[in-house]
Design a protein around this motif. Structure first.
Motif, PDB file in Angstrom:
ATOM      1  N   TYR A  19      56.974 -36.763 -47.845  1.00  0.00           N
ATOM      2  CA  TYR A  19      57.061 -35.328 -47.610  1.00  0.00           C
ATOM      3  C   TYR A  19      56.778 -35.051 -46.145  1.00  0.00           C
ATOM      4  O   TYR A  19      55.797 -35.529 -45.593  1.00  0.00           O
ATOM      5  N   ARG A  20      57.645 -34.234 -45.493  1.00  0.00           N
ATOM      6  CA  ARG A  20      57.553 -34.103 -44.046  1.00  0.00           C
ATOM      7  C   ARG A  20      57.045 -32.753 -43.557  1.00  0.00           C
ATOM      8  O   ARG A  20      56.650 -32.613 -42.404  1.00  0.00           O
ATOM      9  N   LEU A  21      57.019 -31.721 -44.357  1.00  0.00           N
ATOM     10  CA  LEU A  21      56.502 -30.430 -43.906  1.00  0.00           C
ATOM     11  C   LEU A  21      54.986 -30.506 -43.774  1.00  0.00           C
ATOM     12  O   LEU A  21      54.336 -31.352 -44.385  1.00  0.00           O
ATOM     13  N   PHE A  22      54.416 -29.596 -42.978  1.00  0.00           N
ATOM     14  CA  PHE A  22      52.982 -29.715 -42.704  1.00  0.00           C
ATOM     15  C   PHE A  22      52.111 -28.992 -43.728  1.00  0.00           C
ATOM     16  O   PHE A  22      50.897 -29.127 -43.727  1.00  0.00           O
ATOM     17  N   ARG A  23      52.754 -28.193 -44.604  1.00  0.00           N
ATOM     18  CA  ARG A  23      51.976 -27.524 -45.644  1.00  0.00           C
ATOM     19  C   ARG A  23      52.842 -27.399 -46.895  1.00  0.00           C
ATOM     20  O   ARG A  23      54.038 -27.666 -46.854  1.00  0.00           O
ATOM     21  N   CYS A  24      52.223 -26.949 -47.964  1.00  0.00           N
ATOM     22  CA  CYS A  24      52.953 -26.777 -49.219  1.00  0.00           C
ATOM     23  C   CYS A  24      54.000 -25.668 -49.076  1.00  0.00           C
ATOM     24  O   CYS A  24      53.843 -24.751 -48.258  1.00  0.00           O
ATOM     25  N   LEU A  25      55.007 -25.720 -49.899  1.00  0.00           N
ATOM     26  CA  LEU A  25      56.041 -24.679 -49.852  1.00  0.00           C
ATOM     27  C   LEU A  25      55.461 -23.310 -50.196  1.00  0.00           C
ATOM     28  O   LEU A  25      56.019 -22.282 -49.850  1.00  0.00           O
ATOM     29  N   CYS A  26      54.298 -23.272 -50.879  1.00  0.00           N
ATOM     30  CA  CYS A  26      53.643 -21.991 -51.201  1.00  0.00           C
ATOM     31  C   CYS A  26      52.791 -21.487 -50.045  1.00  0.00           C
ATOM     32  O   CYS A  26      52.247 -20.389 -50.103  1.00  0.00           O
ATOM     33  N   SER A 101      43.706 -38.852 -35.083  1.00  0.00           N
ATOM     34  CA  SER A 101      44.983 -39.077 -34.395  1.00  0.00           C
ATOM     35  C   SER A 101      45.589 -40.414 -34.804  1.00  0.00           C
ATOM     36  O   SER A 101      46.806 -40.524 -34.949  1.00  0.00           O
ATOM     37  N   ALA A 102      44.744 -41.436 -34.983  1.00  0.00           N
ATOM     38  CA  ALA A 102      45.252 -42.752 -35.376  1.00  0.00           C
ATOM     39  C   ALA A 102      46.052 -42.635 -36.676  1.00  0.00           C
ATOM     40  O   ALA A 102      47.176 -43.133 -36.787  1.00  0.00           O
ATOM     41  N   LEU A 103      45.489 -41.939 -37.651  1.00  0.00           N
ATOM     42  CA  LEU A 103      46.169 -41.795 -38.949  1.00  0.00           C
ATOM     43  C   LEU A 103      47.405 -40.900 -38.850  1.00  0.00           C
ATOM     44  O   LEU A 103      48.469 -41.231 -39.372  1.00  0.00           O
ATOM     45  N   SER A 104      47.251 -39.749 -38.177  1.00  0.00           N
ATOM     46  CA  SER A 104      48.358 -38.793 -38.202  1.00  0.00           C
ATOM     47  C   SER A 104      49.538 -39.256 -37.342  1.00  0.00           C
ATOM     48  O   SER A 104      50.693 -39.040 -37.709  1.00  0.00           O
ATOM     49  N   ILE A 105      49.271 -39.924 -36.227  1.00  0.00           N
ATOM     50  CA  ILE A 105      50.385 -40.453 -35.417  1.00  0.00           C
ATOM     51  C   ILE A 105      51.038 -41.653 -36.127  1.00  0.00           C
ATOM     52  O   ILE A 105      52.262 -41.803 -36.113  1.00  0.00           O
ATOM     53  N   SER A 106      50.236 -42.478 -36.768  1.00  0.00           N
ATOM     54  CA  SER A 106      50.811 -43.601 -37.537  1.00  0.00           C
ATOM     55  C   SER A 106      51.757 -43.067 -38.607  1.00  0.00           C
ATOM     56  O   SER A 106      52.852 -43.591 -38.823  1.00  0.00           O
ATOM     57  N   LYS A 107      51.328 -41.993 -39.285  1.00  0.00           N
ATOM     58  CA  LYS A 107      52.165 -41.409 -40.333  1.00  0.00           C
ATOM     59  C   LYS A 107      53.428 -40.781 -39.735  1.00  0.00           C
ATOM     60  O   LYS A 107      54.524 -40.920 -40.294  1.00  0.00           O
ATOM     61  N   ALA A 108      53.289 -40.112 -38.594  1.00  0.00           N
ATOM     62  CA  ALA A 108      54.460 -39.504 -37.943  1.00  0.00           C
ATOM     63  C   ALA A 108      55.492 -40.572 -37.600  1.00  0.00           C
ATOM     64  O   ALA A 108      56.695 -40.383 -37.784  1.00  0.00           O
ATOM     65  N   GLU A 110      55.861 -43.462 -39.096  1.00  0.00           N
ATOM     66  CA  GLU A 110      56.462 -43.924 -40.354  1.00  0.00           C
ATOM     67  C   GLU A 110      57.551 -42.967 -40.830  1.00  0.00           C
ATOM     68  O   GLU A 110      58.566 -43.375 -41.384  1.00  0.00           O
ATOM     69  N   LEU A 111      57.339 -41.670 -40.590  1.00  0.00           N
ATOM     70  CA  LEU A 111      58.320 -40.656 -41.010  1.00  0.00           C
ATOM     71  C   LEU A 111      59.537 -40.600 -40.077  1.00  0.00           C
ATOM     72  O   LEU A 111      60.460 -39.834 -40.297  1.00  0.00           O
ATOM     73  N   GLY A 112      59.493 -41.387 -38.994  1.00  0.00           N
ATOM     74  CA  GLY A 112      60.629 -41.438 -38.079  1.00  0.00           C
ATOM     75  C   GLY A 112      60.676 -40.277 -37.094  1.00  0.00           C
ATOM     76  O   GLY A 112      61.735 -39.947 -36.544  1.00  0.00           O
ATOM     77  N   VAL A 113      59.522 -39.686 -36.826  1.00  0.00           N
ATOM     78  CA  VAL A 113      59.452 -38.526 -35.941  1.00  0.00           C
ATOM     79  C   VAL A 113      59.542 -38.973 -34.483  1.00  0.00           C
ATOM     80  O   VAL A 113      58.942 -39.968 -34.094  1.00  0.00           O
ATOM     81  N   SER A 114      60.282 -38.214 -33.650  1.00  0.00           N
ATOM     82  CA  SER A 114      60.363 -38.587 -32.236  1.00  0.00           C
ATOM     83  C   SER A 114      59.617 -37.613 -31.335  1.00  0.00           C
ATOM     84  O   SER A 114      59.363 -37.893 -30.169  1.00  0.00           O
ATOM     85  N   GLU A 115      59.243 -36.435 -31.887  1.00  0.00           N
ATOM     86  CA  GLU A 115      58.498 -35.473 -31.069  1.00  0.00           C
ATOM     87  C   GLU A 115      57.491 -34.726 -31.944  1.00  0.00           C
ATOM     88  O   GLU A 115      57.834 -34.269 -33.041  1.00  0.00           O
TER      89      GLU A 115
END
Ligand SMILES: [Zn+2]
Length: 373
Positions: A19-26, A101-108, A110-115
């Motif tokens: 899941y790539r959005l930063f919060r729930c759809l609600c 940052s270590a966790l969140s950048i690692s996850k980004a 993995e999600l294939g994010v470039s920015e």
């Protein structure tokens, strides 16, 4: 690493790790819920940084680390209480934020994010800039216009774009206005993986210090508070500790956003808003109700501190050899205010480095040490 889902704190909906959005759809905030049924041990000794605790971290295929974590603890006795100063300002970019940052950048990655886009008072911006740079990901950081010069320059030095956006609250609004399809909002106030990194402080406390009775900590976005709460609760659910320590949250005059949620509040006289505790000047953190819930359920309270108390505390901490920023000293100021009611072991994470303030005649530390504040 553990299997997991992302669960919305508001509506309970669950999402997979892709899941790539930063919060729930609600609109609710998301939390990582780990499957700990296969738990065999706390650490994976071959891993570096916070990934040493990978058995209790969400499974992520990439590991971006700068050697964060494993910070030392120094002890000080004070009136029958044992203070444990955990030197979080010794992390790679000078704050505990590096764990998140270590966790969140690692996850980004993995999600294939470039920015990635981030909003920050400074410390998280510096940290995200460094980890994004390490990962080869572009970063833009939205900061308050009066950010201390040292923090501003460090974000730039690590290669990120910096956008001065008005107040700290303005920065958190502007960053969302500028989101596009190709830009991933990594904002630590929302990002569920960030808390997975900060919770490793609880694991280190358990592993090296045993159980503590209290943790006194500065609070704004809640990543430290909620990380500790989640980490200690995971240890509790695994039967490794008997009790979660009482969490004493510290906020500064003019920015005591938790006051309206809590009845147990100790406050100093607040004739004006803080100009020193720049790292805790956020009032619209999305996880506020959950922060208040964690404080209450732990048996803790809120302490609201003025700059006069922060100045004494920062001077005292420097005299002990701790080069901390004023926001970190707010926690020690709170300790001094309520220490008559405390007993046992009191953990105070010294969250951010004062070295980022050296330079500039308008720096908060210049005002403290040259007597102009
Ligand atoms: Zn929801």
């Amino acid at each position: 690493m553990a299997g997991y889902v992302l669960k919305c704190r508001k509506c309970g909906r669950e999402y997979g790790g892709d899941y790539r959005l930063f919060r729930c759809l609600c609109g609710g905030v998301l939390e990582v819920v780990l499957d700990l049924s296969g738990f065999r041990g706390l650490t994976h000794e071959g891993n570096l940084g916070v990934f040493r605790y990978s058995p209790l971290l969400p499974s992520i295929s990439r590991q971006i680390t700068l050697g964060e974590g494993l910070t030392p603890t120094l002890r000080l006795s004070s009136g029958g209480v044992e203070i444990l100063f955990k030197l979080e300002y010794l992390n790679p970019t000078g704050s505990f934020k590096d764990r998140g940052s270590a966790l969140s950048i690692s996850k980004a990655l993995e999600l294939g994010v470039s920015e990635v886009l981030e909003d920050s008072s400074g410390n998280t911006g510096i940290s995200i800039a460094a980890y994004a740079g390490r990962a080869g990901v572009k970063a833009s950081v939205y900061v308050p216009s009066d950010i201390p010069l040292g923090k501003y320059l460090l974000i730039r030095a690590f290669g990120a774009n910096v956008i001065k956006a008005g107040s700290r609250d303005d920065a958190s609004r502007r960053v969302l206005d500028d989101l596009t399809e190709s830009k991933y909002y990594i904002g630590h106030t929302w990002n569920p993986y960030f808390i997975e990194g900060t919770k490793t402080i609880a694991f280190e406390v358990y592993e090296f210090l045993g159980e503590v009775d209290y943790v006194i900590l500065p609070v704004a976005s809640g990543t430290l508070l909620l990380g500790l709460w989640k980490g200690f609760n995971e240890l509790l659910s695994l039967g490794l500790i008997n009790e979660v320590p009482k969490l004493i949250a510290v906020q500064a005059c003019g920015y005591d956003s938790l006051s309206k949620y809590l009845s147990d509040v100790v406050r100093t006289e607040c004739s004006e808003s803080t100009s020193l505790a720049d790292a805790i000047r956020l009032t619209n953190a999305p996880r506020l109700p959950y922060m208040a819930e964690a404080i209450s359920r732990s048996g803790g309270r809120l302490v609201v501190i003025n700059d006069h108390h922060i100045i004494s505390a920062v001077k005292e901490l420097f005299s002990l050899g701790f080069a901390v920023e004023p926001t970190s000293a707010a926690a020690y100021a709170a300790f001094k205010l309520i220490k008559g009611e405390l007993s046992g072991k009191v953990l105070i994470p010294l969250t951010g480095s004062g070295l980022k303030y050296v330079g500039g005649y308008d720096s908060p530390l210049y005002k403290v040490f040259m007597g102009e504040s």
